[in-house]
Scaffold this active site. Sequence first.
Site, PDB file in Angstrom:
ATOM      1  N   ARG A 110      11.378  -7.864   4.748  1.00 48.70           N
ATOM      2  CA  ARG A 110      11.518  -6.482   5.196  1.00 48.70           C
ATOM      3  C   ARG A 110      12.194  -6.453   6.570  1.00 48.70           C
ATOM      4  O   ARG A 110      13.104  -5.680   6.808  1.00 48.70           O
ATOM      5  CB  ARG A 110      10.125  -5.838   5.260  1.00 48.70           C
ATOM      6  CG  ARG A 110      10.128  -4.353   5.362  1.00 48.70           C
ATOM      7  CD  ARG A 110       8.794  -3.788   4.917  1.00 48.70           C
ATOM      8  NE  ARG A 110       7.802  -3.863   5.977  1.00 48.70           N
ATOM      9  CZ  ARG A 110       6.538  -3.431   5.829  1.00 48.70           C
ATOM     10  NH1 ARG A 110       6.119  -2.970   4.682  1.00 48.70           N
ATOM     11  NH2 ARG A 110       5.701  -3.499   6.824  1.00 48.70           N
ATOM     12  N   LYS A 168       0.826  -1.228   0.000  1.00 50.89           N
ATOM     13  CA  LYS A 168       0.000   0.000   0.000  1.00 50.89           C
ATOM     14  C   LYS A 168       0.852   1.267   0.000  1.00 50.89           C
ATOM     15  O   LYS A 168       0.567   2.204  -0.728  1.00 50.89           O
ATOM     16  CB  LYS A 168      -0.913   0.055   1.239  1.00 50.89           C
ATOM     17  CG  LYS A 168      -1.907  -1.065   1.363  1.00 50.89           C
ATOM     18  CD  LYS A 168      -2.831  -0.834   2.543  1.00 50.89           C
ATOM     19  CE  LYS A 168      -2.140  -0.796   3.904  1.00 50.89           C
ATOM     20  NZ  LYS A 168      -1.560  -2.070   4.339  1.00 50.89           N
ATOM     21  N   ARG A 220      11.562  -1.426  11.901  1.00 54.12           N
ATOM     22  CA  ARG A 220      10.171  -1.585  12.329  1.00 54.12           C
ATOM     23  C   ARG A 220      10.065  -2.827  13.195  1.00 54.12           C
ATOM     24  O   ARG A 220      10.165  -3.949  12.721  1.00 54.12           O
ATOM     25  CB  ARG A 220       9.251  -1.691  11.106  1.00 54.12           C
ATOM     26  CG  ARG A 220       8.876  -0.343  10.565  1.00 54.12           C
ATOM     27  CD  ARG A 220       7.869  -0.445   9.466  1.00 54.12           C
ATOM     28  NE  ARG A 220       6.597  -0.994   9.938  1.00 54.12           N
ATOM     29  CZ  ARG A 220       5.496  -0.958   9.205  1.00 54.12           C
ATOM     30  NH1 ARG A 220       5.503  -0.420   8.016  1.00 54.12           N
ATOM     31  NH2 ARG A 220       4.376  -1.455   9.671  1.00 54.12           N
ATOM     32  N   ARG A 223      -9.174   0.951   8.821  1.00 50.68           N
ATOM     33  CA  ARG A 223      -8.754  -0.422   9.135  1.00 50.68           C
ATOM     34  C   ARG A 223      -9.898  -1.177   9.810  1.00 50.68           C
ATOM     35  O   ARG A 223      -9.839  -2.386   9.941  1.00 50.68           O
ATOM     36  CB  ARG A 223      -7.571  -0.385  10.110  1.00 50.68           C
ATOM     37  CG  ARG A 223      -6.186  -0.219   9.479  1.00 50.68           C
ATOM     38  CD  ARG A 223      -5.504  -1.513   9.397  1.00 50.68           C
ATOM     39  NE  ARG A 223      -4.077  -1.695   9.571  1.00 50.68           N
ATOM     40  CZ  ARG A 223      -3.049  -0.997   9.160  1.00 50.68           C
ATOM     41  NH1 ARG A 223      -3.201   0.143   8.598  1.00 50.68           N
ATOM     42  NH2 ARG A 223      -1.828  -1.424   9.337  1.00 50.68           N
ATOM     43  N   ARG A 273      -0.296  -9.344  13.253  1.00 50.67           N
ATOM     44  CA  ARG A 273      -0.819  -8.286  12.382  1.00 50.67           C
ATOM     45  C   ARG A 273      -1.696  -8.882  11.288  1.00 50.67           C
ATOM     46  O   ARG A 273      -2.758  -8.352  10.984  1.00 50.67           O
ATOM     47  CB  ARG A 273       0.345  -7.509  11.753  1.00 50.67           C
ATOM     48  CG  ARG A 273       1.057  -6.615  12.748  1.00 50.67           C
ATOM     49  CD  ARG A 273       2.357  -6.093  12.207  1.00 50.67           C
ATOM     50  NE  ARG A 273       2.189  -5.154  11.117  1.00 50.67           N
ATOM     51  CZ  ARG A 273       3.127  -4.900  10.201  1.00 50.67           C
ATOM     52  NH1 ARG A 273       4.283  -5.522  10.250  1.00 50.67           N
ATOM     53  NH2 ARG A 273       2.900  -4.029   9.254  1.00 50.67           N
TER      54      ARG A 273
HETATM   55  P1  AMP Z   1       1.112   0.214   8.787  1.00 51.60           P
HETATM   56  O1  AMP Z   1       2.340   1.013   8.538  1.00 51.60           O
HETATM   57  O2  AMP Z   1      -0.076   0.706   7.995  1.00 51.60           O
HETATM   58  O3  AMP Z   1       1.320  -1.276   8.617  1.00 51.60           O
HETATM   59  O4  AMP Z   1       0.716   0.446  10.315  1.00 51.60           O
HETATM   60  C1  AMP Z   1       1.595   0.115  11.367  1.00 51.60           C
HETATM   61  C2  AMP Z   1       0.840   0.035  12.676  1.00 51.60           C
HETATM   62  O5  AMP Z   1       0.235   1.307  12.958  1.00 51.60           O
HETATM   63  C3  AMP Z   1      -0.311  -0.966  12.712  1.00 51.60           C
HETATM   64  O6  AMP Z   1       0.116  -2.275  13.009  1.00 51.60           O
HETATM   65  C4  AMP Z   1      -1.156  -0.366  13.830  1.00 51.60           C
HETATM   66  O7  AMP Z   1      -0.588  -0.634  15.091  1.00 51.60           O
HETATM   67  C5  AMP Z   1      -1.028   1.127  13.585  1.00 51.60           C
HETATM   68  N1  AMP Z   1      -2.072   1.632  12.644  1.00 51.60           N
HETATM   69  C6  AMP Z   1      -1.888   2.147  11.413  1.00 51.60           C
HETATM   70  N2  AMP Z   1      -3.043   2.526  10.859  1.00 51.60           N
HETATM   71  C7  AMP Z   1      -4.000   2.258  11.778  1.00 51.60           C
HETATM   72  C8  AMP Z   1      -5.417   2.411  11.796  1.00 51.60           C
HETATM   73  N3  AMP Z   1      -6.078   2.911  10.749  1.00 51.60           N
HETATM   74  N4  AMP Z   1      -6.064   2.036  12.916  1.00 51.60           N
HETATM   75  C9  AMP Z   1      -5.430   1.537  13.971  1.00 51.60           C
HETATM   76  N5  AMP Z   1      -4.099   1.358  14.021  1.00 51.60           N
HETATM   77  C10 AMP Z   1      -3.380   1.706  12.931  1.00 51.60           C
END
Ligand code: AMP
Length: 206
Positions: free
Chosen positions: A127, A13, A149, A88, A160
């Site tokens: 990654r 994404k 990360r 999400r 996740r």
């Molecule tokens: P991402 O970089 O999109 O994979 O997000 C990393 C982490 O940020 C996720 O595992 C969640 O802990 C948090 N996160 C990101 N977007 C959201 C969202 N829309 N709602 C809740 N937690 C989020």
Amino acid sequence: MRLVLLGLPGAGKGTQAKRIAEKYHLTAISTGEMLREAAKEKDTSGLRVQEYMNKGELVPDEWINSLVKSRLQEKDVENGFVLDGYPRTLQQAKVLEAYLQSQNQNLDAVFFLDVSQDTLRHRLAQRGNLRSKEKQGNSQIEAKREKIRLDDKPEVIENRLHINKKLMESLIHFYKERNLLYVINGEGDFDNVFDNINEGLLSVNK
Ligand code: AMP
């Protein structure tokens, strides 16, 4: 245009959102990046955000909803946006819909990047490996910039994927009902996936 990119962790994404934003002069908004920035502030809420992220859990809807709503009010979003990582949950999707309606706006399209679980696991593990190698190696400056990360560790990856999979199904259903959903084959290299998205966008713009 106002777009949403849906996909499980590792679906690509982030990369695609940046490319779409560049090509169509939109602002890419990544909630993951916003939260990683927030976590850098080592204040109480920053530390709590970091805790959720380290475990691969979602931060509470109310937090993220208010963060996104205020981001959507900024000037650089006027020409449109591509949301990456938000919504999400169904609750987030409903809040986004209500907020846009209150501004007499709506989404133009929602792209779901469809990638098999096996590919996702492989990509996330890679990654994680890449970043820990960077950390150990000479490129310490690079590693610092990239920031390891912690949520790309194997046990967190599984969490996740598990948490997001069920939620994703309800989001897909929500946007299908609204005739906004485009399912994009997200396997293959980034250029191919970008071409698939562009093809979808042709029919959005009609
Ligand atoms: P991402 O970089 O999109 O994979 O997000 C990393 C982490 O940020 C996720 O595992 C969640 O802990 C948090 N996160 C990101 N977007 C959201 C969202 N829309 N709602 C809740 N937690 C989020």
